[in-house]
Design an enzyme around this catalytic site. Structure first.
Site, PDB file in Angstrom:
ATOM      1  N   ALA A 230       0.851  -1.203   0.000  1.00 57.89           N
ATOM      2  CA  ALA A 230       0.000   0.000   0.000  1.00 57.89           C
ATOM      3  C   ALA A 230       0.885   1.250   0.000  1.00 57.89           C
ATOM      4  O   ALA A 230       1.216   1.767  -1.070  1.00 57.89           O
ATOM      5  CB  ALA A 230      -0.949  -0.023   1.189  1.00 57.89           C
ATOM      6  N   ARG A 231       1.306   1.694   1.179  1.00 54.35           N
ATOM      7  CA  ARG A 231       2.191   2.854   1.267  1.00 54.35           C
ATOM      8  C   ARG A 231       3.182   2.624   2.403  1.00 54.35           C
ATOM      9  O   ARG A 231       2.797   2.185   3.496  1.00 54.35           O
ATOM     10  CB  ARG A 231       1.392   4.140   1.531  1.00 54.35           C
ATOM     11  CG  ARG A 231       0.559   4.628   0.365  1.00 54.35           C
ATOM     12  CD  ARG A 231       1.407   5.170  -0.790  1.00 54.35           C
ATOM     13  NE  ARG A 231       0.595   5.644  -1.911  1.00 54.35           N
ATOM     14  CZ  ARG A 231       0.347   4.937  -3.019  1.00 54.35           C
ATOM     15  NH1 ARG A 231       0.838   3.729  -3.161  1.00 54.35           N
ATOM     16  NH2 ARG A 231      -0.382   5.458  -3.988  1.00 54.35           N
ATOM     17  N   ASP A 254       6.258  -3.890  -1.381  1.00 59.85           N
ATOM     18  CA  ASP A 254       6.300  -3.308  -2.723  1.00 59.85           C
ATOM     19  C   ASP A 254       6.547  -1.801  -2.644  1.00 59.85           C
ATOM     20  O   ASP A 254       6.758  -1.158  -3.658  1.00 59.85           O
ATOM     21  CB  ASP A 254       4.965  -3.578  -3.440  1.00 59.85           C
ATOM     22  CG  ASP A 254       4.977  -3.125  -4.894  1.00 59.85           C
ATOM     23  OD1 ASP A 254       5.924  -3.495  -5.621  1.00 59.85           O
ATOM     24  OD2 ASP A 254       4.062  -2.385  -5.312  1.00 59.85           O
ATOM     25  N   GLU A 259      11.729   5.724  -1.922  1.00 62.04           N
ATOM     26  CA  GLU A 259      11.714   5.237  -3.312  1.00 62.04           C
ATOM     27  C   GLU A 259      12.401   6.238  -4.235  1.00 62.04           C
ATOM     28  O   GLU A 259      12.077   7.424  -4.204  1.00 62.04           O
ATOM     29  CB  GLU A 259      10.265   5.033  -3.785  1.00 62.04           C
ATOM     30  CG  GLU A 259       9.621   3.841  -3.136  1.00 62.04           C
ATOM     31  CD  GLU A 259       8.179   3.603  -3.598  1.00 62.04           C
ATOM     32  OE1 GLU A 259       7.801   4.108  -4.667  1.00 62.04           O
ATOM     33  OE2 GLU A 259       7.461   2.893  -2.875  1.00 62.04           O
ATOM     34  N   HIS A 298       7.888  -1.323  -6.290  1.00 61.89           N
ATOM     35  CA  HIS A 298       6.611  -0.609  -6.509  1.00 61.89           C
ATOM     36  C   HIS A 298       6.002  -0.940  -7.877  1.00 61.89           C
ATOM     37  O   HIS A 298       5.801  -0.055  -8.724  1.00 61.89           O
ATOM     38  CB  HIS A 298       6.794   0.909  -6.363  1.00 61.89           C
ATOM     39  CG  HIS A 298       5.509   1.624  -6.042  1.00 61.89           C
ATOM     40  ND1 HIS A 298       5.422   2.699  -5.210  1.00 61.89           N
ATOM     41  CD2 HIS A 298       4.220   1.384  -6.441  1.00 61.89           C
ATOM     42  CE1 HIS A 298       4.170   3.115  -5.123  1.00 61.89           C
ATOM     43  NE2 HIS A 298       3.419   2.318  -5.875  1.00 61.89           N
ATOM     44  N   ILE A 299       5.709  -2.221  -8.041  1.00 65.25           N
ATOM     45  CA  ILE A 299       5.182  -2.680  -9.336  1.00 65.25           C
ATOM     46  C   ILE A 299       3.773  -3.264  -9.215  1.00 65.25           C
ATOM     47  O   ILE A 299       3.242  -3.790 -10.181  1.00 65.25           O
ATOM     48  CB  ILE A 299       6.097  -3.760  -9.948  1.00 65.25           C
ATOM     49  CG1 ILE A 299       6.264  -4.954  -8.983  1.00 65.25           C
ATOM     50  CG2 ILE A 299       7.456  -3.175 -10.354  1.00 65.25           C
ATOM     51  CD1 ILE A 299       6.869  -6.193  -9.620  1.00 65.25           C
ATOM     52  N   ALA A 301       0.746  -2.308  -9.207  1.00 66.76           N
ATOM     53  CA  ALA A 301      -0.332  -1.917 -10.131  1.00 66.76           C
ATOM     54  C   ALA A 301       0.088  -2.058 -11.589  1.00 66.76           C
ATOM     55  O   ALA A 301      -0.722  -1.814 -12.492  1.00 66.76           O
ATOM     56  CB  ALA A 301      -0.722  -0.474  -9.865  1.00 66.76           C
TER      57      ALA A 301
HETATM   58  N1  LIG Z   1       1.659  -0.604  -4.652  1.00 60.16           N
HETATM   59  C1  LIG Z   1       0.864  -0.069  -5.568  1.00 60.16           C
HETATM   60  O1  LIG Z   1       1.237   0.063  -6.730  1.00 60.16           O
HETATM   61  C2  LIG Z   1      -0.520   0.344  -5.193  1.00 60.16           C
HETATM   62  C3  LIG Z   1      -1.524   0.315  -6.161  1.00 60.16           C
HETATM   63  C4  LIG Z   1      -2.826   0.678  -5.795  1.00 60.16           C
HETATM   64  C5  LIG Z   1      -3.095   1.096  -4.509  1.00 60.16           C
HETATM   65  N2  LIG Z   1      -2.076   1.152  -3.613  1.00 60.16           N
HETATM   66  C6  LIG Z   1      -2.346   1.583  -2.233  1.00 60.16           C
HETATM   67  O2  LIG Z   1      -3.326   0.732  -1.670  1.00 60.16           O
HETATM   68  C7  LIG Z   1      -4.268   1.515  -0.949  1.00 60.16           C
HETATM   69  C8  LIG Z   1      -5.632   0.854  -1.003  1.00 60.16           C
HETATM   70  O3  LIG Z   1      -6.135   0.979  -2.326  1.00 60.16           O
HETATM   71  P1  LIG Z   1      -7.676   0.763  -2.618  1.00 60.16           P
HETATM   72  O4  LIG Z   1      -7.856   0.972  -4.082  1.00 60.16           O
HETATM   73  O5  LIG Z   1      -8.137  -0.498  -1.991  1.00 60.16           O
HETATM   74  O6  LIG Z   1      -8.307   2.002  -1.822  1.00 60.16           O
HETATM   75  P2  LIG Z   1      -9.789   2.105  -1.233  1.00 60.16           P
HETATM   76  O7  LIG Z   1     -10.016   3.524  -0.974  1.00 60.16           O
HETATM   77  O8  LIG Z   1     -10.741   1.373  -2.105  1.00 60.16           O
HETATM   78  O9  LIG Z   1      -9.697   1.308   0.156  1.00 60.16           O
HETATM   79  C9  LIG Z   1      -9.109   1.837   1.304  1.00 60.16           C
HETATM   80  C10 LIG Z   1      -9.845   1.261   2.508  1.00 60.16           C
HETATM   81  O10 LIG Z   1      -9.217   1.731   3.700  1.00 60.16           O
HETATM   82  C11 LIG Z   1     -10.230   2.113   4.626  1.00 60.16           C
HETATM   83  N3  LIG Z   1      -9.694   3.148   5.515  1.00 60.16           N
HETATM   84  C12 LIG Z   1      -9.367   4.417   5.215  1.00 60.16           C
HETATM   85  N4  LIG Z   1      -8.915   5.060   6.315  1.00 60.16           N
HETATM   86  C13 LIG Z   1      -8.970   4.173   7.330  1.00 60.16           C
HETATM   87  C14 LIG Z   1      -8.627   4.230   8.716  1.00 60.16           C
HETATM   88  N5  LIG Z   1      -8.163   5.357   9.267  1.00 60.16           N
HETATM   89  N6  LIG Z   1      -8.804   3.128   9.460  1.00 60.16           N
HETATM   90  C15 LIG Z   1      -9.316   2.006   8.914  1.00 60.16           C
HETATM   91  N7  LIG Z   1      -9.647   1.875   7.608  1.00 60.16           N
HETATM   92  C16 LIG Z   1      -9.474   2.950   6.823  1.00 60.16           C
HETATM   93  C17 LIG Z   1     -11.360   2.643   3.772  1.00 60.16           C
HETATM   94  O11 LIG Z   1     -12.587   2.578   4.475  1.00 60.16           O
HETATM   95  C18 LIG Z   1     -11.319   1.672   2.594  1.00 60.16           C
HETATM   96  O12 LIG Z   1     -12.097   0.536   2.847  1.00 60.16           O
HETATM   97  C19 LIG Z   1      -4.251   2.866  -1.644  1.00 60.16           C
HETATM   98  O13 LIG Z   1      -4.622   3.859  -0.743  1.00 60.16           O
HETATM   99  C20 LIG Z   1      -2.829   3.001  -2.108  1.00 60.16           C
HETATM  100  O14 LIG Z   1      -2.115   3.624  -1.071  1.00 60.16           O
HETATM  101  C21 LIG Z   1      -0.806   0.783  -3.911  1.00 60.16           C
HETATM  102  O1  LIG Z   2      -1.575   4.668  -6.284  1.00 60.74           O
HETATM  103  C1  LIG Z   2      -1.474   3.886  -7.201  1.00 60.74           C
HETATM  104  O2  LIG Z   2      -2.372   3.746  -8.042  1.00 60.74           O
HETATM  105  C2  LIG Z   2      -0.267   3.014  -7.289  1.00 60.74           C
HETATM  106  O3  LIG Z   2       0.645   3.265  -6.290  1.00 60.74           O
HETATM  107  C3  LIG Z   2       0.335   3.014  -8.643  1.00 60.74           C
HETATM  108  O4  LIG Z   2       1.052   4.158  -8.863  1.00 60.74           O
HETATM  109  P1  LIG Z   2       1.653   4.397 -10.348  1.00 60.74           P
HETATM  110  O5  LIG Z   2       0.456   4.694 -11.213  1.00 60.74           O
HETATM  111  O6  LIG Z   2       2.544   5.562 -10.169  1.00 60.74           O
HETATM  112  O7  LIG Z   2       2.319   3.142 -10.755  1.00 60.74           O
END
Ligand SMILES: NC(=O)c1ccc[n+]([C@@H]2O[C@H](COP(=O)([O-])OP(=O)(O)OC[C@H]3O[C@@H](n4cnc5c(N)ncnc54)[C@H](O)[C@@H]3O)[C@@H](O)[C@H]2O)c1
Ligand SMILES: O=C(O)[C@H](O)COP(=O)(O)O
Length: 418
Positions: A230-231, A254, A259, A298-299, A301
């Site tokens: 996630a982050r 990831d 980064e 960080h791959i 997505a």
């Molecule tokens: N590594 C990557 O390339 C990549 C790609 C996509 C997303 N991400 C990360 O993954 C995270 C999740 O993505 P998503 O699409 O499922 O987002 P989303 O918004 O659909 O889901 C986030 C969930 O977290 C919950 N939430 C928010 N704040 C909260 C808190 N304080 N306590 C408890 N629950 C809480 C929300 O209710 C929601 O259900 C993103 O925010 C992003 O940071 C990373």
């Molecule tokens: O937040 C996102 O959607 C992911 O971290 C992917 O980020 P990127 O589009 O920079 O690969």
């Protein structure tokens, strides 16, 4: 109008955007700084990771819309955009399946030490005995922190692996959890205490920054698996490394706090032995009783399927904005109106009529929150609905009715939905 794409975007989307009535400029290598120089004259901006700062928005005098071609929008100064009346939209959920796939990949890789097994084969070794030592996943509990788009995709796949799923999320009630077929956890620590595997799918906010620290790691059983795709800032990195040493935590990452952007090197001691003083050599590999960290750069997505889905959604948002004046997935328009009354005015569709009505409202100190105006077939008449905070006085309404072009005026009290 000019559309600037300031990050890499799937070529099919660039092609589709070029067919819209807008000049498309594709500059995928722009950075935070160079975007500031290129944003003047742009009407629509598409970004992925390129930050959009308040300083850039200061120069964005013609900007109407920013689309973040991804799940989140933390890289955009949304407050600064809102101050300037610029829409910000994202592409929620479109990369969720890809992230969930990598999470399952990291999970199996960590449990079976796949990376070290491959490295060992690459070094001409046949260490079948060593890499036969693995725990297995069947029947264990995976705790999912954040049951949003990605969390749900992970839950779906985890069940197919015979794992029990537990979930903690802001709006996850016990009833909702039961509907989703997951065990409800009331806090992150409660989730950790129920789980053998913990995976993070929370956004980064003021409330979630460093939400995973010593107490959460201590609540996990020894030799637990921890995945973060996630982050990085969700996690106290020192506490995570300590848990690797003291509790044999096995980690799949990831995302990282440092980064590199625009660089191909990443010198890190994360992936070697974590025990203080241990020698990091090129051939080091963790034993079956030791904690360790695996990682991908960080791959999560970045599958072609996911990039196409995100790009297609980006095109949908821009097309809707350009052709229908509506912004899907907008994140910075207030959804709660403070308006209490609606003034309904039917009038002849003539130049100046609407302006006359507004000038009366202004004179009477009535602030208009929202306006819709429908023109009837033939173009002879229109019906405007103006949502206002305070009820216009009878005198104000009489002044509006006094215009020859005004056919009818009514005031209705809006239902209080709160
Ligand atoms: N590594 C990557 O390339 C990549 C790609 C996509 C997303 N991400 C990360 O993954 C995270 C999740 O993505 P998503 O699409 O499922 O987002 P989303 O918004 O659909 O889901 C986030 C969930 O977290 C919950 N939430 C928010 N704040 C909260 C808190 N304080 N306590 C408890 N629950 C809480 C929300 O209710 C929601 O259900 C993103 O925010 C992003 O940071 C990373
Ligand atoms: O937040 C996102 O959607 C992911 O971290 C992917 O980020 P990127 O589009 O920079 O690969």
């Amino acid at each position: 109008m000019r559309l600037l794409i300031a990050d890499k975007l799937h070529p099919r989307a660039v092609e589709e955007l070029s067919a819209l009535p807008i000049e498309v400029i594709y500059e995928p290598d722009l950075t935070k700084e160079s975007l500031e120089e290129r944003i003047a004259g742009v009407g629509v901006l598409v970004v992925r990771s390129t930050p959009v700062t308040a300083a850039a928005l200061e120069k964005a005098k013609t900007l109407h819309l920013i689309v973040r071609a991804g799940a989140e929008y933390q890289t955009i100064d949304v407050r600064a955009a809102s101050r300037r009346g610029i829409y910000v939209a994202n592409c929620p959920g479109k990369n969720a399946a890809a992230v969930a796939e990598l999470v399952m990949g990291l999970l199996i890789a960590v449990d079976r030490r796949v990376v070290d097994a491959v490295t060992s084969l690459r070094n001409g070794q046949w260490r079948r005995g060593e890499y036969s030592k693995a725990e297995g996943l069947l029947g264990k509990t995976i705790g999912i922190a954040g049951m949003g788009a990605v969390g749900r995709e992970v839950a779906h796949r985890a069940k197919a692996f015979g794992l029990t799923v537990a979930g903690f999320s802001r709006s996850l009630t016990p009833m909702k959890a039961a509907e989703l077929g997951v065990v409800h956890a009331h806090s992150l620590e409660d989730l950790a205490s129920k789980s053998h595997i913990l995976t993070l799918h929370l956004p980064i906010t003021e409330r979630t920054r460093h939400i995973v620290g010593k107490r959460v790691f201590a609540a996990l059983p020894p030799r637990a698996i921890f995945i973060n795709a996630a982050r990085a800032d969700l996690v106290d990195q020192a506490a995570m490394r300590e848990a690797v040493v003291t509790r044999g935590l096995r980690v799949g990452l990831d995302v990282y706090p440092d980064e590199p952007r625009d660089k191909l090197e990443y010198a890190s001691d994360l992936f070697g032995p974590q025990t203080p003083g241990a020698e990091a050599s090129g051939t080091w590999s963790p034993s079956d009783s030791e904690g360790f960290i695996y990682g991908t750069p960080h791959i999560a997505a970045a599958t072609d399927q996911s990039q196409l889905a995100v790009a297609t959604e980006t095109v949908r948002v821009i097309r809707s904005f350009l052709l229908e004046g509506h912004v899907p997935n907008v994140v910075n328009v207030t959804t709660t109106s403070i308006a209490n009354f609606q003034v309904v005015i039917r009038m002849q569709d003539k130049i100046g009529t609407f302006a006359n009505v507004l000038s009366v409202l202004k004179r009477h100190g009535i602030n208009v929150e929202e306006v819709t105006n429908s023109v009837f077939e033939g173009g002879g008449a229109s019906c405007a609905k103006l949502r206002v905070v305070s009820r216009p006085s009878e005198m104000c309404l009489q002044e509006i009715r006094a215009f020859d072009e005004v056919l009818h005026v009514d005031v209705v009290t809006l239902p209080n939905l709160a």
